[in-house]
Design a protein around this motif. Structure first.
Motif, PDB file in Angstrom:
ATOM      1  N   GLY A   1       0.827  -1.201   0.000  1.00 34.31           N
ATOM      2  CA  GLY A   1       0.000   0.000   0.000  1.00 34.31           C
ATOM      3  C   GLY A   1       0.864   1.253   0.000  1.00 34.31           C
ATOM      4  O   GLY A   1       0.528   2.259  -0.639  1.00 34.31           O
ATOM      5  N   ILE A   2       1.985   1.176   0.708  1.00 31.03           N
ATOM      6  CA  ILE A   2       2.872   2.344   0.783  1.00 31.03           C
ATOM      7  C   ILE A   2       3.711   2.486  -0.483  1.00 31.03           C
ATOM      8  O   ILE A   2       3.824   3.570  -1.054  1.00 31.03           O
ATOM      9  N   MET A   3       4.284   1.384  -0.922  1.00 32.31           N
ATOM     10  CA  MET A   3       5.280   1.473  -1.999  1.00 32.31           C
ATOM     11  C   MET A   3       4.707   1.433  -3.410  1.00 32.31           C
ATOM     12  O   MET A   3       5.385   1.812  -4.364  1.00 32.31           O
ATOM     13  N   THR A   4       3.501   0.874  -3.592  1.00 32.41           N
ATOM     14  CA  THR A   4       2.996   0.679  -4.953  1.00 32.41           C
ATOM     15  C   THR A   4       1.564   1.176  -5.075  1.00 32.41           C
ATOM     16  O   THR A   4       0.940   1.548  -4.087  1.00 32.41           O
ATOM     17  N   ALA A   5       1.068   1.150  -6.303  1.00 30.24           N
ATOM     18  CA  ALA A   5      -0.299   1.584  -6.555  1.00 30.24           C
ATOM     19  C   ALA A   5      -1.238   0.412  -6.818  1.00 30.24           C
ATOM     20  O   ALA A   5      -2.300   0.571  -7.415  1.00 30.24           O
ATOM     21  N   LEU A   6      -0.844  -0.790  -6.383  1.00 31.35           N
ATOM     22  CA  LEU A   6      -1.686  -1.967  -6.633  1.00 31.35           C
ATOM     23  C   LEU A   6      -3.042  -1.820  -5.949  1.00 31.35           C
ATOM     24  O   LEU A   6      -3.138  -1.284  -4.843  1.00 31.35           O
ATOM     25  N   ASP A   7      -4.105  -2.314  -6.612  1.00 33.59           N
ATOM     26  CA  ASP A   7      -5.405  -2.321  -5.950  1.00 33.59           C
ATOM     27  C   ASP A   7      -5.425  -3.397  -4.857  1.00 33.59           C
ATOM     28  O   ASP A   7      -4.538  -4.245  -4.779  1.00 33.59           O
ATOM     29  N   ARG A   8      -6.477  -3.359  -4.033  1.00 29.61           N
ATOM     30  CA  ARG A   8      -6.576  -4.273  -2.903  1.00 29.61           C
ATOM     31  C   ARG A   8      -6.394  -5.743  -3.299  1.00 29.61           C
ATOM     32  O   ARG A   8      -5.632  -6.486  -2.669  1.00 29.61           O
ATOM     33  N   THR A   9      -7.087  -6.171  -4.354  1.00 32.73           N
ATOM     34  CA  THR A   9      -7.057  -7.578  -4.752  1.00 32.73           C
ATOM     35  C   THR A   9      -5.644  -8.005  -5.139  1.00 32.73           C
ATOM     36  O   THR A   9      -5.138  -9.035  -4.674  1.00 32.73           O
ATOM     37  N   ASN A  10      -5.021  -7.233  -6.021  1.00 33.56           N
ATOM     38  CA  ASN A  10      -3.671  -7.594  -6.452  1.00 33.56           C
ATOM     39  C   ASN A  10      -2.686  -7.536  -5.287  1.00 33.56           C
ATOM     40  O   ASN A  10      -1.800  -8.395  -5.180  1.00 33.56           O
ATOM     41  N   ALA A  11      -2.827  -6.534  -4.433  1.00 33.45           N
ATOM     42  CA  ALA A  11      -1.905  -6.423  -3.301  1.00 33.45           C
ATOM     43  C   ALA A  11      -2.042  -7.638  -2.385  1.00 33.45           C
ATOM     44  O   ALA A  11      -1.040  -8.224  -1.949  1.00 33.45           O
ATOM     45  N   ALA A  12      -3.278  -8.049  -2.126  1.00 32.01           N
ATOM     46  CA  ALA A  12      -3.479  -9.206  -1.253  1.00 32.01           C
ATOM     47  C   ALA A  12      -2.913 -10.469  -1.898  1.00 32.01           C
ATOM     48  O   ALA A  12      -2.303 -11.314  -1.231  1.00 32.01           O
ATOM     49  N   ALA A  13      -3.112 -10.593  -3.210  1.00 32.83           N
ATOM     50  CA  ALA A  13      -2.601 -11.778  -3.901  1.00 32.83           C
ATOM     51  C   ALA A  13      -1.084 -11.821  -3.804  1.00 32.83           C
ATOM     52  O   ALA A  13      -0.489 -12.870  -3.523  1.00 32.83           O
ATOM     53  N   VAL A  14      -0.436 -10.688  -4.045  1.00 31.12           N
ATOM     54  CA  VAL A  14       1.026 -10.651  -3.926  1.00 31.12           C
ATOM     55  C   VAL A  14       1.429 -10.996  -2.492  1.00 31.12           C
ATOM     56  O   VAL A  14       2.337 -11.799  -2.258  1.00 31.12           O
TER      57      VAL A  14
ATOM     58  N   PRO B   1       0.338 -19.351  -6.387  1.00 29.61           N
ATOM     59  CA  PRO B   1      -0.231 -18.916  -7.670  1.00 29.61           C
ATOM     60  C   PRO B   1      -1.405 -19.785  -8.109  1.00 29.61           C
ATOM     61  O   PRO B   1      -2.425 -19.284  -8.586  1.00 29.61           O
ATOM     62  N   ALA B   2      -1.267 -21.120  -7.939  1.00 25.54           N
ATOM     63  CA  ALA B   2      -2.364 -21.990  -8.354  1.00 25.54           C
ATOM     64  C   ALA B   2      -3.621 -21.686  -7.539  1.00 25.54           C
ATOM     65  O   ALA B   2      -4.734 -21.628  -8.082  1.00 25.54           O
ATOM     66  N   ALA B   3      -3.461 -21.462  -6.239  1.00 27.03           N
ATOM     67  CA  ALA B   3      -4.619 -21.162  -5.403  1.00 27.03           C
ATOM     68  C   ALA B   3      -5.233 -19.813  -5.782  1.00 27.03           C
ATOM     69  O   ALA B   3      -6.455 -19.664  -5.835  1.00 27.03           O
ATOM     70  N   MET B   4      -4.400 -18.832  -6.073  1.00 31.79           N
ATOM     71  CA  MET B   4      -4.906 -17.506  -6.438  1.00 31.79           C
ATOM     72  C   MET B   4      -5.692 -17.558  -7.749  1.00 31.79           C
ATOM     73  O   MET B   4      -6.696 -16.888  -7.916  1.00 31.79           O
ATOM     74  N   ARG B   5      -5.179 -18.371  -8.679  1.00 33.14           N
ATOM     75  CA  ARG B   5      -5.879 -18.493  -9.957  1.00 33.14           C
ATOM     76  C   ARG B   5      -7.323 -18.920  -9.754  1.00 33.14           C
ATOM     77  O   ARG B   5      -8.229 -18.490 -10.461  1.00 33.14           O
ATOM     78  N   VAL B   6      -7.529 -19.794  -8.786  1.00 33.05           N
ATOM     79  CA  VAL B   6      -8.870 -20.313  -8.540  1.00 33.05           C
ATOM     80  C   VAL B   6      -9.665 -19.354  -7.659  1.00 33.05           C
ATOM     81  O   VAL B   6     -10.812 -19.019  -7.958  1.00 33.05           O
TER      82      VAL B   6
ATOM     83  N   TYR C   1       2.101 -11.122  -9.685  1.00 31.54           N
ATOM     84  CA  TYR C   1       2.612 -11.904  -8.562  1.00 31.54           C
ATOM     85  C   TYR C   1       3.684 -12.914  -8.958  1.00 31.54           C
ATOM     86  O   TYR C   1       4.628 -13.136  -8.210  1.00 31.54           O
ATOM     87  N   LEU C   2       3.558 -13.475 -10.146  1.00 28.40           N
ATOM     88  CA  LEU C   2       4.586 -14.428 -10.551  1.00 28.40           C
ATOM     89  C   LEU C   2       5.907 -13.737 -10.846  1.00 28.40           C
ATOM     90  O   LEU C   2       6.984 -14.228 -10.482  1.00 28.40           O
ATOM     91  N   THR C   3       5.827 -12.597 -11.518  1.00 27.02           N
ATOM     92  CA  THR C   3       7.057 -11.879 -11.851  1.00 27.02           C
ATOM     93  C   THR C   3       7.792 -11.458 -10.582  1.00 27.02           C
ATOM     94  O   THR C   3       9.017 -11.597 -10.480  1.00 27.02           O
ATOM     95  N   LEU C   4       7.033 -10.944  -9.614  1.00 27.52           N
ATOM     96  CA  LEU C   4       7.670 -10.506  -8.372  1.00 27.52           C
ATOM     97  C   LEU C   4       8.329 -11.662  -7.634  1.00 27.52           C
ATOM     98  O   LEU C   4       9.499 -11.587  -7.248  1.00 27.52           O
ATOM     99  N   SER C   5       7.587 -12.744  -7.436  1.00 24.96           N
ATOM    100  CA  SER C   5       8.141 -13.787  -6.577  1.00 24.96           C
ATOM    101  C   SER C   5       9.215 -14.582  -7.310  1.00 24.96           C
ATOM    102  O   SER C   5      10.240 -14.927  -6.734  1.00 24.96           O
ATOM    103  N   LEU C   6       8.988 -14.839  -8.600  1.00 21.53           N
ATOM    104  CA  LEU C   6       9.912 -15.701  -9.326  1.00 21.53           C
ATOM    105  C   LEU C   6      11.019 -14.902 -10.002  1.00 21.53           C
ATOM    106  O   LEU C   6      12.153 -15.370 -10.116  1.00 21.53           O
ATOM    107  N   GLY C   7      10.694 -13.718 -10.451  1.00 19.15           N
ATOM    108  CA  GLY C   7      11.665 -12.949 -11.233  1.00 19.15           C
ATOM    109  C   GLY C   7      12.501 -12.010 -10.383  1.00 19.15           C
ATOM    110  O   GLY C   7      13.606 -11.639 -10.781  1.00 19.15           O
ATOM    111  N   VAL C   8      12.000 -11.620  -9.234  1.00 22.47           N
ATOM    112  CA  VAL C   8      12.742 -10.649  -8.432  1.00 22.47           C
ATOM    113  C   VAL C   8      13.227 -11.277  -7.122  1.00 22.47           C
ATOM    114  O   VAL C   8      14.419 -11.373  -6.855  1.00 22.47           O
ATOM    115  N   THR C   9      12.280 -11.744  -6.301  1.00 24.67           N
ATOM    116  CA  THR C   9      12.656 -12.192  -4.962  1.00 24.67           C
ATOM    117  C   THR C   9      13.438 -13.503  -4.980  1.00 24.67           C
ATOM    118  O   THR C   9      14.397 -13.667  -4.215  1.00 24.67           O
TER     119      THR C   9
END
Ligand SMILES: Nc1ncnc2c1ncn2[C@@H]1O[C@H](COP(=O)(O)O)[C@@H](O)[C@H]1O
Ligand SMILES: Nc1ncnc2c1ncn2[C@@H]1O[C@H](COP(=O)(O)O)[C@@H](O)[C@H]1O
Ligand SMILES: Nc1ncnc2c1ncn2[C@@H]1O[C@H](COP(=O)(O)O)[C@@H](O)[C@H]1O
Ligand code: NA
Ligand code: NA
Ligand code: NA
Lengths: 335, 103, 335, 103, 103, 335
Positions: F101-114, F290-295, F305-313
């Protein structure tokens, strides 16, 4: 008198070498695959497993090469060997093209496409060659892996030049060029080579029981699959194989290995590395070049170039070629 | 259920051409397509099967695009520029889709 | 008095054997697979990996057999054992068919199809058997691998004969016959056996760290997958499993192993090989025979024959069967 | 783009029958077809999925043939002789093809 | 060859939804369907390919149902309840089948 | 004075650790994969092979953990560690959500998923962590494998609770819940852990040359594939990566590891296990969540979420994170 005795000894050596090679688990696995395919058994190797095995083999052979270079220091001959490899890869298609013109009735496009395969290399033949060397207890330079990588692509350029001199056009563009230079096996070989050079013997120790000890056994299974593929290809395409093409498939590796021997001696390669350069020159591509031809020269018939390189030259090299080249390499270096 | 007319274009082409076809379609503004594996087949150039292969040179893939009827011609033109010299098989058929706004 | 003491000792032996078997990583992996499938976990083994593993296991077991035969010389008992195997494979379907008539309400076609499976063999059960032998430190003849191969097909003929005596017709032709005789697992077993015989102990040494040392661990993963498959099959087909069928699935392997024991004693097999012949007779096919039935007898329901052989008899043999057969084999040969 | 009428025949059949169907089609002069993997399904004989299998006995494949309309009947007759006693699902639909000379 | 009119419904949906779609179809009385793998594609959410994945979250599958015309609406309704919030692509086309009694 | 000397020594230690880690075959293989993907090489790892490798790695790591617990007896700290893990997994998403919420402009749903991804764990990062420990010669508790399994799911619940507090609804039902709890990797980890506990050191000896010795080499190939996947993901989704997201991807693992360190010290974990708890807290899921979020939350964008967790972190943890956490863990436990 002495000359004859000597030749007899050499022949004896060659025969015992050939026998050892022919009854090794590696070759027998390949033969089993060919027989199963010719007998139309439903034995198949899952595609994914074959790809995974080939990634394993390329990574292992590349890393071993790198570690050996890290161990012995970079040799002055490295540069010479790579240049020799590039020259061979670029020049052999021209010879092959001429030979095809004499021995077969292929049109210009098909002849050039076939020629491209013979300038390029088969990494599996190379790997089998290193196994034969190992069994014979002969050392070789780790950098030969880099030479193998360097020889993959130049042949394609030569072939496309041959075609563009005729009236058909090829689909060569930057994309294709990048695809060829960064194709999976080059990237793996060179990358694993670099990793091997960085981590050295010590780092290798950690992963030895995965990349070194099981290597030969894994190669057996891979050759079983190659046998299945080669046998199935032969069965399906026996009708495209004229006598001329067949003759070419046996003759061209001998010519290639002779050219490799000449250049290798010129730059002073010792027996083991000379042998490997001969093997590379004698072998024909069946992965990178076919894919490139499909895109750049769609008019060429895959049935012809795949059958020749995979169904004729690959088995020839694996069974008879390797002992011949090794006998010659030892003879030529006075080993 | 409310359905809308659309066209289904299926292109069977050599695997090494997949990247090029994808790029051409995307350049032509076709953003929706799916790729299905083909594991064997037969044609003028003989019969083949994925298991009998090393490397992907011999394989084929099927690209399926669902498009609005009015965008069919643009799609076919761009697809044809890729398959022209290749062995691709291109078929077009009528279909109905749910949620037309997506195409 | 003495008799009871002896029986007690045997029972003790059997119990400790059964415990050792049941808590081995092999069986526990299988149980894990079954539980995961029954709990509807999404754990799946990629099909390609399972196929690759089975190629590895078949090749390894075949080669080991061949090497052992090369090492000990061809035994006179080889011929006898193969003939015994063929007789068992051909005769057991007749017994199974009768038994099914008594215990279940299956129609002729389905009964014959099920019977075919019980005459033929499950190579994984055989492999697990050799592992049990190894742990128990009991030797066995390398040629038992050849016996396993010989027992795959005759059962199919018997079953087709049973069907053709009724009024339904089967689709038996030369093509199917070749497919059965040259199916992947027979070719691999026999081919690797031949390779093992040719290269002998020395050639094996080269590939031992691929085919021998990791063998048991690889078998663990494969049994995990078999557990998943068996469990999933059970869950899907629980409704086809009547009490009669279930009883048959437990009884028939005992009858089969008894028949195997009788013939094995007749030809004088020692404990280890006798045990393996019992295992082969007790086990039911779930690869070669189902594929043949699909083609030759499409009217038979795969849900019945696959569930029985894979969901009932396979787990039974793996867990309880193996220790029972081993206790009996040692008892019968006075070991 | 100039297109031509054709028929698309799709046959879903047990994997162990693939070889036979291929042979029968080739004997009937159908030289063009493609084979697509099927990884699961459901029918009167229950539901299945490729991952829950050992051996190929339980799997299915889909064979797709594009043919000229006038060759449809010959194709169906020969295909039917193979699927008759089997569980194959056979569908026929209209389509258009580019490059009619290839079919 | 005697053929009968039928409908072919193809649904492309995220792999993690496969189980739910199967269940919903089966609950709606659709007993016949086949599942084909999809190895790549492109849509509003960008392009993807099966090789560039760990886990199945990113993959798609295609579910193909052949149904009698009169059962189409029930099928679409139940399928739609699953794909509604998801990215599934649903197409319907006409086809002919052999052996109508099976559908 | 002393303090500075001490800090210098620690820094030296850290730098040598970081160098050792960065030039290990494991990390270099990952880097090779990333480079190949960024260079758009056609090198791909067959999906089936990657899945098979991950089954192997999970099984091996689970079994090793179980054997080690069987060997050392169940520790009192086991319970504490599992509870700590569950708390971390449930609480970290709340922190991550705030931070997003502080660092990005993601909406609630995307932020929670991440956020869900960062509470859960990456088992490959854990496995790489155990490898680093091994190289450094530091022991750890076998039960940390069980902690890893326990941390997979709670984060998902937290995230769904976050979403349901907004106005969008999630698709959470019993089916999904069972799917999450019985997802393949949890079942494998826990199952293999149990097998290891049952068979102990002795049973492990049988399968050691499959599950132990080749482990690191197999992990190399797997990390090569992970590199390919991460690189390809990055290339495809570079446009979704705002500076804020990127910063979050680097900052969050540090926060996570700090939280892990705090709880780990509280329950008195020794250096090795403390390090592993920090690694688990720092790592982000890219398979189960990711599989759970998809559903459950189809509206959230997998590209983010995939790019952040797999590509960055994931790359951050693998290269810089591991040595940082290890230096801290040793420092904090006064090692
Ligand atoms: N009529 C057809 N129907 C379906 N697939 C076809 C047809 N013709 C060709 N194909 C596919 O395209 C490949 C190449 O065809 P061809 O260029 O005719 O050899 C074949 O191997 C098939 O996979
Ligand atoms: N109506 C249908 N639509 C699509 N595929 C079907 C249909 N019916 C059967 N199948 C496929 O054919 C297989 C066997 O069908 P069945 O013989 O009805 O059990 C199923 O498992 C499906 O893969
Ligand atoms: N028009 C279309 N035709 C075929 N497949 C499509 C189409 N649109 C989307 N897809 C498939 O559905 C996936 C998700 O689509 P989307 O939700 O638009 O990103 C894509 O990656 C494709 O595999
Ligand atoms: Na060459
Ligand atoms: Na039997
Ligand atoms: Na975490």
């Amino acid at each position: 008198m002495f000359g004859i005795k000597y030749m007899e000894a050499v022949l004896d050596d060659f025969l015992s070498l050939a026998t050892t090679n022919l009854i090794s688990p590696l070759i027998l696995s390949f033969v089993l695959g060919v027989c199963a395919a010719l007998g139309r058994s439903d034995l198949v190797f899952p595609e994914a497993a074959a790809k995974a095995l080939s990634i394993y083999l390329l990574f292992a052979i590349g890393m071993k090469g790198g570690v050996s270079v890290a161990d012995h220091g970079v040799d002055l001959r490295l540069g010479g060997a790579i240049i020799a490899g590039i020259i061979l890869s670029a020049a052999l298609p021209l010879i092959a093209f001429k030979l095809l013109g004499i021995m077969t009735a292929l049109d210009r496009t098909n002849a050039a496409a076939v020629a491209a395969h013979y300038g390029s290399i088969s990494i599996v033949t190379f790997v089998a060659g290193t196994s034969v060397l190992e069994s014979a207890g002969i050392a070789s330079d780790g950098f030969m892996v880099a030479v193998a990588a360097a020889m993959e692509a130049p042949a394609i350029l030569s072939a496309l030049w041959l075609i563009s001199r005729g009236d058909s056009e090829t689909r060569m563009d930057a994309t294709l060029w990048r695809e060829i230079m960064l194709n999976g096996s080059i990237v793996l070989l060179v990358g694993a080579f670099a990793i091997g050079m960085i981590v050295g013997k010590e780092g290798m120790a950690d992963v030895e029981s995965f990349f070194v000890s099981p290597f030969k056994g894994a190669l057996c299974l891979f050759l079983l699959d190659m046998g299945l593929v080669a046998g199935r290809g032969l069965r399906r395409s026996r009708n495209v194989l004229t006598l001329g093409l067949l003759g070419f498939g046996f003759l061209m590796p001998l010519i290639g290995s002779a050219a490799g021997a000449a250049l290798g001696l010129l730059i002073g390669l010792p027996a083991g590395s000379l042998f490997l350069l001969m093997v590379l020159s004698a072998s024909a591509s069946y992965i990178a070049v076919p894919a490139a031809m499909r895109v750049a020269v769609p008019e060429a018939d895959p049935g012809i170039y795949l059958t020749l390189s995979l169904g004729v030259t690959f088995p020839f090299n694996l069974t008879l070629g390797l002992p011949i080249y090794l006998a010659l390499a030892t003879l030529l270096t006075g080993g | 259920m409310q359905t809308h007319k659309a066209k289904r274009v299926a292109i069977i082409i050599e695997a090494p051409m997949e990247r090029r076809l994808r790029k051409t379609l995307e350049d032509a503004g076709v953003t929706g397509y799916s790729i299905l594996p083909v594991t064997g087949g037969s044609g003028r150039s003989g019969s083949w099967s994925a298991e009998g292969q090393v490397g992907m040179a011999g394989g084929m893939v099927q690209v399926v695009c669902i498009v609005k009827p009015e965008r069919l011609d643009a799609l076919l033109d761009s697809a044809f520029s890729v398959v022209e010299r290749h062995i691709g098989v291109v078929t077009v058929s009528d279909c109905e889709v749910l949620r037309a706004e997506r195409f």
